[in-house]
Design a protein around this motif. Structure first.
Motif, short mmCIF file in Angstrom:
data_model
loop_
_atom_site.label_atom_id
_atom_site.label_comp_id
_atom_site.label_asym_id
_atom_site.label_seq_id
_atom_site.Cartn_x
_atom_site.Cartn_y
_atom_site.Cartn_z
N VAL A 96 0.97 -1.50 -0.32
CA VAL A 96 0.04 -0.03 -0.08
C VAL A 96 0.93 0.90 -0.15
O VAL A 96 0.48 2.50 -0.52
N ALA A 97 2.21 1.11 0.61
CA ALA A 97 2.91 2.95 1.30
C ALA A 97 3.95 2.55 -0.84
O ALA A 97 3.55 3.88 -1.01
N ASP A 98 3.65 2.04 -1.29
CA ASP A 98 4.43 1.88 -2.81
C ASP A 98 2.93 2.57 -3.61
O ASP A 98 3.78 3.27 -4.43
N GLY A 145 4.92 5.00 -8.77
CA GLY A 145 5.12 5.56 -10.23
C GLY A 145 3.62 5.06 -10.73
O GLY A 145 3.63 3.96 -11.64
N ARG A 146 2.75 3.76 -9.79
CA ARG A 146 2.12 2.80 -9.99
C ARG A 146 1.09 3.13 -10.59
O ARG A 146 0.35 4.36 -10.61
N ALA A 151 14.26 1.28 -3.57
CA ALA A 151 13.47 2.50 -4.09
C ALA A 151 13.26 2.57 -5.09
O ALA A 151 13.03 2.76 -6.48
N PRO A 152 11.91 0.86 -5.07
CA PRO A 152 12.18 0.47 -6.96
C PRO A 152 10.39 0.71 -7.73
O PRO A 152 9.73 2.03 -6.39
N THR A 153 10.58 1.05 -8.61
CA THR A 153 10.26 1.70 -9.13
C THR A 153 8.74 0.18 -10.21
O THR A 153 9.27 -0.29 -11.14
#
Length: 310
Positions: free
Chosen positions: A152-154, A161-162, A228-230
């Motif tokens: 959820v934080a992602d 950038g989901r 910090a994945p995207t």
């Protein structure tokens, strides 16, 4: 607040609302093995006798919620949410409901319309679904909730950038494997998951992308240590892996396979079991030979609904 099944972590945290049915069922499971059950049920009976009919349901919910907190059954959710300030600050509510079955357990971010002057958080809530027995093992539940809240934080993080994406079932399964690697890597480095999770995620990743050969090991390490994945990087890797290997991924197990057969020849009950275990799966998506064999064997020998098997 306790009477309404709500609890605040601190002054700035979102309200955590527990579904009364989940609270009641979890208490029933928990008190079977605890001596406190000798106090709980007589108290409940006294409330039923002494409370007016119009107020009885609310009084019983308050009683159950008080005991729920006393036994610490709400602690893992409150703790995991408190460990993610970006989530706590980015939502207005956290609703914890009973899951219909184990495969439905998890968390999702729900975004609803809000007024023109309301802050963004006002239109967001996190919905967590759990089965009652999951609350009986706090340490295991804590790890599960930590992973769910990290996802959820992602979703709330602009840097991640989901974006809307409608991939095939196989692509979505592969994407989830890579995303889970990044989730566990970050949580482990924060000391929120044991170091043993690295080996478990590595095995899962290499099984899903074995067609990459030695490159799969390097890719796993890159994603596991990424702070910090995207969404774009994960999606690019999944697309590139499919192009490099020239192999398919089974939409049921997510593993690479050289053959993805149709299941139209399978018995209707087996097709129904696959669909029940994997929402969104369709007959035309097919599955790998190993999954076909496994479902046939389970249907033949176990004779139980697979959707109920953890």
């Amino acid at each position: 607040m306790a009477g309404e099944g709500k609890r605040r972590i601190d002054a700035s945290s979102p309200t955590i609302e527990w579904e009364p049915r989940l609270v009641e069922e979890a208490l029933g499971h928990a008190l079977r093995a605890r001596p406190e059950g000798r106090l709980f049920y007589p108290e409940r009976e006294r409330i039923e006798r002494a409370t007016a009919p119009d107020d009885r349901a609310r009084a019983l919910r308050a009683h159950d919620r008080e005991w729920f907190a006393r036994l610490g059954l709400d602690t893992p959710v409150a703790r995991a949410l408190g460990e993610q300030p970006a989530v706590a600050d980015g939502i207005a509510r956290c609703v914890v409901e009973r899951a219909g079955c184990r495969r439905d357990a998890g968390a999702e971010l729900v975004v609803r319309p809000r007024g023109p002057w309301a802050p963004p958080a006002a239109g967001r809530l996190v919905r967590i679904r759990l089965e009652p027995d999951m609350l009986l093992v706090p340490a295991r539940l804590l790890g599960f909730i930590r992973r769910a809240i990290q996802r959820v934080a992602d979703l709330l993080d602009p840097r991640f950038g989901r974006a809307p994406w409608t991939g095939t079932p196989a692509a979505r399964a592969a994407y989830r494997v890579v995303w889970d690697v990044t989730v566990d890597g970050r949580l482990m480095r924060r000391g929120l998951l044991p170091r043993t999770v690295r080996a478990a995620r590595r095995r899962e990743f290499l099984a899903a992308f074995r067609g990459l050969g030695p490159q799969a090991v390097l890719a796993f390490t890159r994603f596991f240590i990424d702070p910090a994945p995207t969404h774009a990087a994960l999606l690019e890797f999944v697309d590139r892996a499919a192009g490099v290997t020239g192999r398919l991924h089974c939409p049921v197990c997510g593993r690479a396979t050289a053959a993805l057969g149709a299941v139209t020849g399978l018995a209707g009950a087996i097709v129904a079991e696959i669909a029940a275990d994997h929402p969104g799966w369709r007959v035309e998506d097919g599955c790998c030979p190993a999954c076909e064999e496994a479902y046939c064997d389970r249907s033949r020998w176990l004779r139980v609904p697979l959707s109920g098997v953890a």
